[in-house]
Design an enzyme around this catalytic site. Structure first.
Site, PDB file in Angstrom:
ATOM      1  N   LYS A 114       0.797  -0.846  -0.042  1.00 51.48           N
ATOM      2  CA  LYS A 114       0.198  -0.371   0.000  1.00 51.48           C
ATOM      3  C   LYS A 114       0.812   1.170   0.199  1.00 51.48           C
ATOM      4  O   LYS A 114       0.793   2.138  -0.197  1.00 51.48           O
ATOM      5  CB  LYS A 114      -0.736   0.015   1.030  1.00 51.48           C
ATOM      6  CG  LYS A 114      -1.776   1.099   1.146  1.00 51.48           C
ATOM      7  CD  LYS A 114      -3.181   0.502   1.875  1.00 51.48           C
ATOM      8  CE  LYS A 114      -3.103   0.286   3.445  1.00 51.48           C
ATOM      9  NZ  LYS A 114      -2.799   1.876   4.638  1.00 51.48           N
ATOM     10  N   ARG A 167       3.143   6.106  -3.480  1.00 52.72           N
ATOM     11  CA  ARG A 167       4.005   6.720  -3.982  1.00 52.72           C
ATOM     12  C   ARG A 167       3.854   6.903  -5.031  1.00 52.72           C
ATOM     13  O   ARG A 167       5.252   7.563  -6.008  1.00 52.72           O
ATOM     14  CB  ARG A 167       4.991   6.636  -2.728  1.00 52.72           C
ATOM     15  CG  ARG A 167       5.699   7.041  -1.670  1.00 52.72           C
ATOM     16  CD  ARG A 167       5.999   5.922  -1.020  1.00 52.72           C
ATOM     17  NE  ARG A 167       6.073   6.649   0.454  1.00 52.72           N
ATOM     18  CZ  ARG A 167       5.080   6.355   1.388  1.00 52.72           C
ATOM     19  NH1 ARG A 167       4.166   5.743   1.540  1.00 52.72           N
ATOM     20  NH2 ARG A 167       5.309   6.596   2.796  1.00 52.72           N
ATOM     21  N   GLN A 221       5.052   9.046   7.598  1.00 44.98           N
ATOM     22  CA  GLN A 221       3.895  10.203   6.474  1.00 44.98           C
ATOM     23  C   GLN A 221       4.458  11.988   7.049  1.00 44.98           C
ATOM     24  O   GLN A 221       4.504  12.340   6.197  1.00 44.98           O
ATOM     25  CB  GLN A 221       2.159   9.605   7.379  1.00 44.98           C
ATOM     26  CG  GLN A 221       1.794   8.598   6.550  1.00 44.98           C
ATOM     27  CD  GLN A 221       0.823   7.958   7.443  1.00 44.98           C
ATOM     28  OE1 GLN A 221      -0.139   8.774   7.574  1.00 44.98           O
ATOM     29  NE2 GLN A 221      -0.239   6.964   7.494  1.00 44.98           N
ATOM     30  N   ASP A 256       2.436  -0.857  11.889  1.00 39.75           N
ATOM     31  CA  ASP A 256       0.697  -1.028  11.638  1.00 39.75           C
ATOM     32  C   ASP A 256       0.465  -3.263  12.078  1.00 39.75           C
ATOM     33  O   ASP A 256      -0.374  -3.533  11.844  1.00 39.75           O
ATOM     34  CB  ASP A 256       0.779  -0.957   9.847  1.00 39.75           C
ATOM     35  CG  ASP A 256       0.752   0.009   9.577  1.00 39.75           C
ATOM     36  OD1 ASP A 256       0.435   1.528  10.409  1.00 39.75           O
ATOM     37  OD2 ASP A 256       0.970   0.477   8.467  1.00 39.75           O
TER      38      ASP A 256
HETATM   39  C1  S3P Z   1       2.991   4.632   6.103  1.00 42.18           C
HETATM   40  C2  S3P Z   1       3.015   5.254   7.273  1.00 42.18           C
HETATM   41  C3  S3P Z   1       2.827   4.905   9.025  1.00 42.18           C
HETATM   42  C4  S3P Z   1       2.208   3.363   8.218  1.00 42.18           C
HETATM   43  C5  S3P Z   1       0.627   3.732   7.542  1.00 42.18           C
HETATM   44  C6  S3P Z   1       1.715   4.426   6.359  1.00 42.18           C
HETATM   45  C7  S3P Z   1       3.005   5.277   4.411  1.00 42.18           C
HETATM   46  O1  S3P Z   1       2.105   5.691   9.398  1.00 42.18           O
HETATM   47  O2  S3P Z   1       0.820   3.433   9.726  1.00 42.18           O
HETATM   48  O3  S3P Z   1       0.174   3.125   7.264  1.00 42.18           O
HETATM   49  O4  S3P Z   1       2.932   4.741   4.144  1.00 42.18           O
HETATM   50  O5  S3P Z   1       3.768   6.385   5.261  1.00 42.18           O
HETATM   51  P1  S3P Z   1       2.509   7.100  10.431  1.00 42.18           P
HETATM   52  O6  S3P Z   1       3.556   7.817   9.054  1.00 42.18           O
HETATM   53  O7  S3P Z   1       1.428   8.002  11.151  1.00 42.18           O
HETATM   54  O8  S3P Z   1       3.373   6.220  11.203  1.00 42.18           O
END
Ligand code: S3P
Length: 444
Positions: free
Chosen positions: A33, A38, A180, A326
């Site tokens: 995902k 990206r 994120q 996750d």
């Molecule tokens: C993700 C970063 C994680 C993860 C999310 C996907 C990403 O979140 O929990 O499912 O694709 O950058 P956080 O950046 O809030 O830790």
């Protein structure tokens, strides 16, 4: 996304898991995902065509696809499921003529906010009830330091209103290890003169950095700090998306827990920033073999052979948390069926995911008969290797990973477990039920 052509025949929102025989066979996982989002974003911002193979066609990623289409980017899917993106360059997006709805996807909202902050137009990002409860202040703060103009509801909640503008570079010290947050800043930095950097307390997943490098950006890493130079020429690429380790986690833990199981998971992305669950389960005595290790488009990939194992509880080392972030819902299921005690602390981030995952999993597992104590920033679980009682209906709190975790727990309960509100499994793992049934699980 629904495969049901017949309107009215919507997939049931409730699923029931029942214990049965061993899980055996092989599974190919849907695309990762994080990497799928990206690939769409960088494909749209690059010059020329980007081709994406094995894109995750879950609802979250399809929201990102729809958002870029709404900003004038040509994205087509061919009959073989390959996505072709006609990149418009860093300054080629068009103002969307409506609100962009990111559905359930925190990644889509936070990464898009980074992109949109530097675009010379107005946009609004919203999402479903879960996403509108999640903290967006964590990206508004660094983007505002760059000069971004972003309005939100109280306490930094979406909808977000973005008046795009020219930004200044930043050196951001992030208080959370969040890919994120890091990615929002790095994406904003692409369309900003000069170099911008983010330093995080622990290394979060690094897919943005890897893919930016593959597309031709200048990315420099110095320990926990990463710097991106503005205005690179991004060139369209062929992206091969590996299988999602966060989806593999469910059949993997199921195979460890159900006696006699022997399952091989093909083409799983094993980027070291994502393999925390494998480390934890191996330390608990899980038999997980890494086969056919290879590299695919800048990301390491392996096939994982998993066999039923007698697991022992552990204390989770804090440095593993970002690499397993996750996977804690399904990890709690493993702990609830292991011998002895498992303790997790320092994981308050779990409370601001698609649901409050500490509370949701503690409630669900306790209802099944597990011994779980909720802590402010984690859990203490005393395992019951003999199996759980089950025989109840539990709630997923609309969280895809909570839903799948409680269904896997149901495979080791003496009586059937019904999980309500499972529709969001479509956000990350379309075909979850069918694929689990293919291994021999009883889930209907
Ligand atoms: C993700 C970063 C994680 C993860 C999310 C996907 C990403 O979140 O929990 O499912 O694709 O950058 P956080 O950046 O809030 O830790």
């Amino acid at each position: 996304m629904s495969n049901h052509a017949n309107a009215g025949a919507l997939p049931s929102d409730t699923l029931t898991a029942t214990a049965g025989g061993a899980l055996c066979g092989a599974m190919t996982l849907p695309g990762d995902k994080s990497i799928s989002h990206r690939a769409i974003i960088l494909g749209a911002l690059a010059e020329g065509e980007t081709t994406v193979h094995h894109l995750l066609e879950g609802e979250d990623v399809l929201r990102t696809v729809a958002a870029f289409r709404a900003m004038g980017v040509g994205i087509e899917r061919d009959s073989a499921g390959i996505y072709r993106i006609q990149g418009v360059g860093l300054d080629g997006l068009a103002e969307p003529d409506d609100v962009l709805d990111m559905g359930n996807s925190g990644t889509a909202m936070r990464l898009l906010a980074g992109v949109l902050a530097s675009q010379p137009f107005f946009s609004i990002l919203t999402g479903d009830a879960s996403l509108r409860r999640r903290p967006m202040g964590r990206i508004i703060t660094p983007l505002s330091q760059m000069g971004a103009r972003i309005l939100s509801r109280a306490q930094g909640k979406a909808p977000l209103v973005i008046q795009g503008t020219e930004l200044m570079p930043v050196e951001y010290l992030s208080p959370v290890a969040s890919a994120q947050v890091k990615s929002a800043v790095l994406l904003a930095a692409l369309n900003t003169a000069g170099g911008s950097s983010v330093r995080e307390p622990e290394l979060s997943r690094d897919h943005t950095e890897r893919m930016l490098t593959a597309f031709g950006a200048r990315v420099e890493r110095d320990g926990l700090q990463v710097t991106v130079e503005g205005w690179p020429t991004l060139t369209g690429q062929v992206v091969q998306v590996p299988g999602d380790i966060s989806s593999a986690a469910f059949p993997l833990v199921a195979a460890l827990l159900v006696p006699g199981s022997d399952v091989t998971l093909h083409g799983v992305g094993v980027n070291p920033t994502r393999t925390g669950l494998l480390e934890l389960l191996t330390a608990m005595g899980g038999r997980i073999e890494w086969l056919n290790q290879r590299e695919q488009g800048g990301e390491p990939v392996a096939d994982l052979r998993v066999r039923y194992s007698a697991l022992r509880g552990i204390v989770v080392p804090p440095e593993v948390i970002p690499r397993a972030i996750d996977e804690f819902p399904i990890f709690f299921v493993a702990a609830a069926l292991a011998e002895g005690e498992t303790v997790l602390t320092g994981a308050a981030e779990l409370r601001v995911k698609e649901s409050d995952r500490i509370q949701a999993m503690a409630a669900g597992l306790r209802a099944l008969g597990a011994f779980v104590t909720e802590l402010a920033d984690g859990v203490r679980i005393v395992g019951r290797p003999e199996g759980l009682a089950g025989g109840v209906r539990v709630d997923s709190f609309t969280d895809h990973r909570v839903a799948m975790s409680l269904l896997v727990a149901g495979l080791r309960c003496r009586a059937a477990v019904t999980v309500a509100r499972c529709a969001n499994i479509q956000t990350s793992f379309p075909g979850f039920r069918e694929q689990m049934v293919g291994l021999g699980a009883h889930i209907q």
